[in-house]
Design a protein around this motif. Structure first.
Motif, mmCIF file in Angstrom:
data_model
loop_
_atom_site.group_PDB
_atom_site.id
_atom_site.type_symbol
_atom_site.label_atom_id
_atom_site.label_comp_id
_atom_site.label_asym_id
_atom_site.label_seq_id
_atom_site.Cartn_x
_atom_site.Cartn_y
_atom_site.Cartn_z
ATOM 1 N N ASN A 261 0.804 -1.224 0.000
ATOM 2 C CA ASN A 261 0.000 0.000 0.000
ATOM 3 C C ASN A 261 0.838 1.276 0.000
ATOM 4 O O ASN A 261 0.300 2.365 0.183
ATOM 5 C CB ASN A 261 -0.926 0.008 1.210
ATOM 6 N N PHE A 262 2.144 1.161 -0.118
ATOM 7 C CA PHE A 262 3.040 2.314 -0.135
ATOM 8 C C PHE A 262 3.034 3.042 1.213
ATOM 9 O O PHE A 262 3.315 4.235 1.294
ATOM 10 C CB PHE A 262 2.646 3.289 -1.262
ATOM 11 N N GLY A 263 2.715 2.328 2.302
ATOM 12 C CA GLY A 263 2.693 2.967 3.614
ATOM 13 C C GLY A 263 4.077 3.002 4.241
ATOM 14 O O GLY A 263 4.571 4.063 4.653
ATOM 15 N N ASN A 264 4.703 1.842 4.315
ATOM 16 C CA ASN A 264 6.022 1.742 4.917
ATOM 17 C C ASN A 264 7.033 2.638 4.189
ATOM 18 O O ASN A 264 7.692 3.492 4.797
ATOM 19 C CB ASN A 264 6.436 0.262 4.855
ATOM 20 N N ILE A 265 7.107 2.493 2.869
ATOM 21 C CA ILE A 265 8.141 3.243 2.131
ATOM 22 C C ILE A 265 7.810 4.739 2.073
ATOM 23 O O ILE A 265 8.723 5.576 1.970
ATOM 24 C CB ILE A 265 8.367 2.644 0.727
ATOM 25 N N LEU A 266 6.535 5.091 2.184
ATOM 26 C CA LEU A 266 6.194 6.519 2.253
ATOM 27 C C LEU A 266 6.861 7.151 3.480
ATOM 28 O O LEU A 266 7.364 8.280 3.423
ATOM 29 C CB LEU A 266 4.681 6.708 2.326
ATOM 30 N N ALA A 267 6.888 6.418 4.577
ATOM 31 C CA ALA A 267 7.551 6.936 5.780
ATOM 32 C C ALA A 267 9.048 7.132 5.515
ATOM 33 O O ALA A 267 9.655 8.088 6.014
ATOM 34 C CB ALA A 267 7.323 5.988 6.954
ATOM 35 N N GLY A 268 9.645 6.259 4.722
ATOM 36 C CA GLY A 268 11.051 6.429 4.343
ATOM 37 C C GLY A 268 11.243 7.687 3.504
ATOM 38 O O GLY A 268 12.206 8.444 3.688
ATOM 39 N N HIS A 269 10.316 7.918 2.607
ATOM 40 C CA HIS A 269 10.346 9.131 1.784
ATOM 41 C C HIS A 269 10.245 10.380 2.668
ATOM 42 O O HIS A 269 10.990 11.351 2.492
ATOM 43 C CB HIS A 269 9.208 9.054 0.765
ATOM 44 N N VAL A 270 9.332 10.340 3.629
ATOM 45 C CA VAL A 270 9.163 11.491 4.526
ATOM 46 C C VAL A 270 10.453 11.719 5.322
ATOM 47 O O VAL A 270 10.932 12.856 5.449
ATOM 48 C CB VAL A 270 7.947 11.290 5.462
ATOM 49 N N ALA A 271 11.040 10.630 5.828
ATOM 50 C CA ALA A 271 12.288 10.753 6.605
ATOM 51 C C ALA A 271 13.377 11.403 5.751
ATOM 52 O O ALA A 271 14.112 12.293 6.206
ATOM 53 C CB ALA A 271 12.734 9.381 7.110
ATOM 54 N N LYS A 272 13.476 10.987 4.500
ATOM 55 C CA LYS A 272 14.479 11.572 3.590
ATOM 56 C C LYS A 272 14.191 13.056 3.359
ATOM 57 O O LYS A 272 15.103 13.888 3.387
ATOM 58 C CB LYS A 272 14.484 10.803 2.264
ATOM 59 N N GLN A 273 12.911 13.395 3.178
ATOM 60 C CA GLN A 273 12.554 14.806 2.965
ATOM 61 C C GLN A 273 12.825 15.659 4.210
ATOM 62 O O GLN A 273 13.044 16.852 4.129
ATOM 63 C CB GLN A 273 11.079 14.950 2.565
ATOM 64 N N MET A 274 12.814 15.008 5.377
ATOM 65 C CA MET A 274 13.103 15.743 6.617
ATOM 66 C C MET A 274 14.593 15.992 6.801
ATOM 67 O O MET A 274 14.988 16.772 7.674
ATOM 68 C CB MET A 274 12.576 14.948 7.828
ATOM 69 N N GLY A 275 15.400 15.288 6.021
ATOM 70 C CA GLY A 275 16.839 15.507 6.114
ATOM 71 C C GLY A 275 17.632 14.284 6.540
ATOM 72 O O GLY A 275 18.850 14.377 6.730
ATOM 73 N N LEU A 276 17.003 13.134 6.685
ATOM 74 C CA LEU A 276 17.767 11.920 6.990
ATOM 75 C C LEU A 276 18.643 11.591 5.777
ATOM 76 O O LEU A 276 18.149 11.611 4.646
ATOM 77 C CB LEU A 276 16.811 10.758 7.295
ATOM 78 N N PRO A 277 19.941 11.323 5.996
ATOM 79 C CA PRO A 277 20.846 11.094 4.851
ATOM 80 C C PRO A 277 20.620 9.731 4.181
ATOM 81 O O PRO A 277 21.342 8.772 4.416
ATOM 82 C CB PRO A 277 22.249 11.163 5.467
ATOM 83 N N VAL A 278 19.583 9.681 3.346
ATOM 84 C CA VAL A 278 19.200 8.445 2.650
ATOM 85 C C VAL A 278 19.619 8.573 1.191
ATOM 86 O O VAL A 278 19.291 9.566 0.541
ATOM 87 C CB VAL A 278 17.669 8.233 2.728
ATOM 88 N N ASP A 279 20.349 7.587 0.679
ATOM 89 C CA ASP A 279 20.682 7.595 -0.751
ATOM 90 C C ASP A 279 19.497 7.098 -1.564
ATOM 91 O O ASP A 279 18.835 7.873 -2.221
ATOM 92 C CB ASP A 279 21.911 6.723 -1.015
ATOM 93 N N ASN A 280 19.239 5.799 -1.490
ATOM 94 C CA ASN A 280 18.156 5.246 -2.294
ATOM 95 C C ASN A 280 17.054 4.657 -1.437
ATOM 96 O O ASN A 280 17.314 4.114 -0.366
ATOM 97 C CB ASN A 280 18.674 4.140 -3.230
ATOM 98 N N LEU A 281 15.831 4.782 -1.921
ATOM 99 C CA LEU A 281 14.690 4.059 -1.360
ATOM 100 C C LEU A 281 14.367 2.973 -2.383
ATOM 101 O O LEU A 281 13.951 3.278 -3.507
ATOM 102 C CB LEU A 281 13.512 5.006 -1.162
ATOM 103 N N ILE A 282 14.643 1.748 -2.007
ATOM 104 C CA ILE A 282 14.497 0.631 -2.941
ATOM 105 C C ILE A 282 13.147 -0.022 -2.694
ATOM 106 O O ILE A 282 12.914 -0.600 -1.640
ATOM 107 C CB ILE A 282 15.632 -0.386 -2.748
ATOM 108 N N LEU A 283 12.268 0.143 -3.671
ATOM 109 C CA LEU A 283 10.896 -0.337 -3.533
ATOM 110 C C LEU A 283 10.795 -1.706 -4.183
ATOM 111 O O LEU A 283 11.101 -1.855 -5.365
ATOM 112 C CB LEU A 283 9.951 0.669 -4.195
#
Ligand code: PLP
Length: 477
Positions: A261-283
């Motif tokens: 449902n894109f729930g879990n990875i959406l939280a990863g996207h939000v974390a990255k937008q907040m400034g967490l140093p994330v390179d890739n979100l692998i879906l």
């Protein structure tokens, strides 16, 4: 922090967190998003790392949630997260332990909660937040839902025994795994009702819809939901991206996430937008690859129930990702009318939309870091076997989908594979992969033999309403 609908024009008036906590869709049919994501500076990131190390997961959760729910007194959030995230419920004081099975590969254990799936991490907090809010408003709630397994179980275990909440879950009779059935039906609490419907999961969902369409009934019995579009669930999930990142000890990392449902990875996207140093979100998807198709071509084409295949990672057998509209709203720079046109008009009319030729589509990887892939039954079985042979770690089929897709892509390392369920929930596929049944963790001893508490009902909305009315007319305790 104010919340606005994905379909609202820019600059529309927002609502505070407490107002959207108990609600589902926005009145215009969109989903709530914070006006803008809170920003965490590098210095604040260091501070949060210290909070996790010194005071633990629930303190980190309180600090991050305070950014999303700034209408709550800080002390309240401390109490609510401390009640939600205990070592007793999650099996260890880390709540989300992180292992390093191999060079550049980490495994974040999101599934150590009461029902052995990552959904516990959001649901346990939601239970606390709901109860607190209902107390503030001096009111009560009936949570009505349909489940094919993990969500309903996590909800019941988070909501049982609460004074102001009654929970009724519809399940397709006889169609969940033995472990999933035992987990739900063993609950012996007067505030929880398990209703086994003579039908399939879609029938259960249709019944919930029918009840919700009866506005008078809905109002009389305070019918609500805890579905995956609830913003508080997403906010709760943001916390474990921060915790997992800190626990890798790395400067930057990527995350591999099995997605439905894109729930879990959406939280990863939000974390990255907040400034967490994330390179890739692998879906990672399974054979139901609607999202992989979108990220490869720009075409989003949800499918109907009849075109959704039953796979060996069943919690991802979803062909219409309910949280996806939130990501599209970000991709289109919060152009609400454009989002409304895509999801509210184009989708029902043509059945799909195509962003392939837009400039935004080019940013999926460069600006947002998404990489995607799909996994088959053979891939997941081979990956479970490989992890067992190479690392001595048993992973469940959903986690295996993520591990497979991550290893098939050449991506920045380290990568954190998100474990979303314990293997014991899906014993048959594990047995096929490694030749033995996964061990039952001690805390589930006796579960499969426990007495069962359920009501059998026909696939009939009138019968369901009659039953609910009679159940809700009597106090739970
Ligand atoms: C719910 C679930 C998923 C999918 O998560 P989404 O948030 O819907 O993308 C993956 N694995 C397991 C075990 C689940 O229960």
């Amino acid at each position: 922090m104010r919340y606005v609908s994905t379909r609202a024009p820019r600059g529309a008036d927002g609502r505070p967190f407490k107002d959207i906590l108990l609600s589902g869709l926005a009145p215009d049919g969109g989903l709530y998003l914070p006006e803008r994501y809170p920003q965490i500076s590098p210095a604040e990131l260091d501070g949060l790392r210290g909070t996790l190390e010194r005071d633990g997961y629930s303190a980190l959760a309180a600090k991050l949630l305070a950014r999303f729910a700034d209408d709550y007194p800080a002390g309240a959030l401390d109490q609510l997260t401390a009640a939600a995230y205990t070592a007793a419920k999650f099996g260890s004081p880390e709540i989300v332990p992180v292992d390093q099975p191999g060079p550049g590969v980490f495994l974040a254990h999101l599934s150590n909660g009461p029902t052995a799936a990552f959904k516990d991490l959001a649901m346990q907090l939601l239970g606390e937040l709901f109860e607190h809010q209902l107390e503030q408003q001096d009111t009560w709630l009936t949570v009505l839902g349909a489940t094919s397994g993990d969500t309903g179980s996590a909800a019941e275990h988070a909501l049982e025994g609460r004074q102001r909440i009654r929970t009724a879950m519809l399940t397709p009779a006889g169609r969940m795994t033995p472990f999933q059935q035992a987990q739900m039906y063993s609950i012996d609490d007067p505030s929880v009702a398990n209703i086994a419907v003579d039908g399939v999961f879609d029938d259960c969902q249709d019944l919930v819809k029918a009840v919700n369409l009866d506005a008078a009934f809905k109002e009389r019995w305070h019918i609500g939901a805890v579905n995956s579009i609830n913003w508080a669930r997403v906010a709760a999930q943001v916390v474990y991206y921060f915790a997992a990142y800190f626990r890798t000890g790395a400067e930057r990392c990527s995350f591999a996430v099995p997605t439905g449902n894109f729930g879990n990875i959406l939280a990863g996207h939000v974390a990255k937008q907040m400034g967490l140093p994330v390179d890739n979100l692998i879906l990672a998807t399974n054979e139901n690859n609607v999202l992989h198709e979108f990220f490869s071509t720009g075409v989003y084409r949800p499918r109907g129930a009849s075109q959704t295949v039953a796979t060996s990672s069943p919690s991802m057998d979803i062909s219409k990702a309910s949280n996806f509209e939130r990501f599209i709203a970000d991709l289109l720079d919060r152009d609400g009318p454009r989002v409304a046109a895509l999801f509210g008009q184009t989708l029902p009319q043509q059945g799909y939309f195509d962003l392939g030729n837009t400039p935004e589509f080019g940013q999926l990887r460069s600006r947002y870091g998404f990489l995607t892939g799909a996994s088959s039954h053979a891939d997941r079985v081979a990956t479970i076997r490989r992890w067992w042979q190479q690392f001595g770690i048993l992973i469940d089929p959903h986690t295996a989908d993520a591990a497979h897709v991550a290893s098939a892509l050449t991506t920045a390392r380290p990568v954190v594979v998100m474990e979303t369920a314990l293997p014991v929930k899906f014993a048959q596929t594990i047995e096929e992969a490694v030749g033995f049944t996964p061990p039952l963790p001690d805390r589930f001893d006796g579960l499969l033999e426990a007495p069962r508490h359920l009501v059998d009902l026909p696939n009939d909305a009138a019968a369901l309403k009659r039953w609910l009315e009679s159940w809700l007319s009597h106090p739970a305790r």
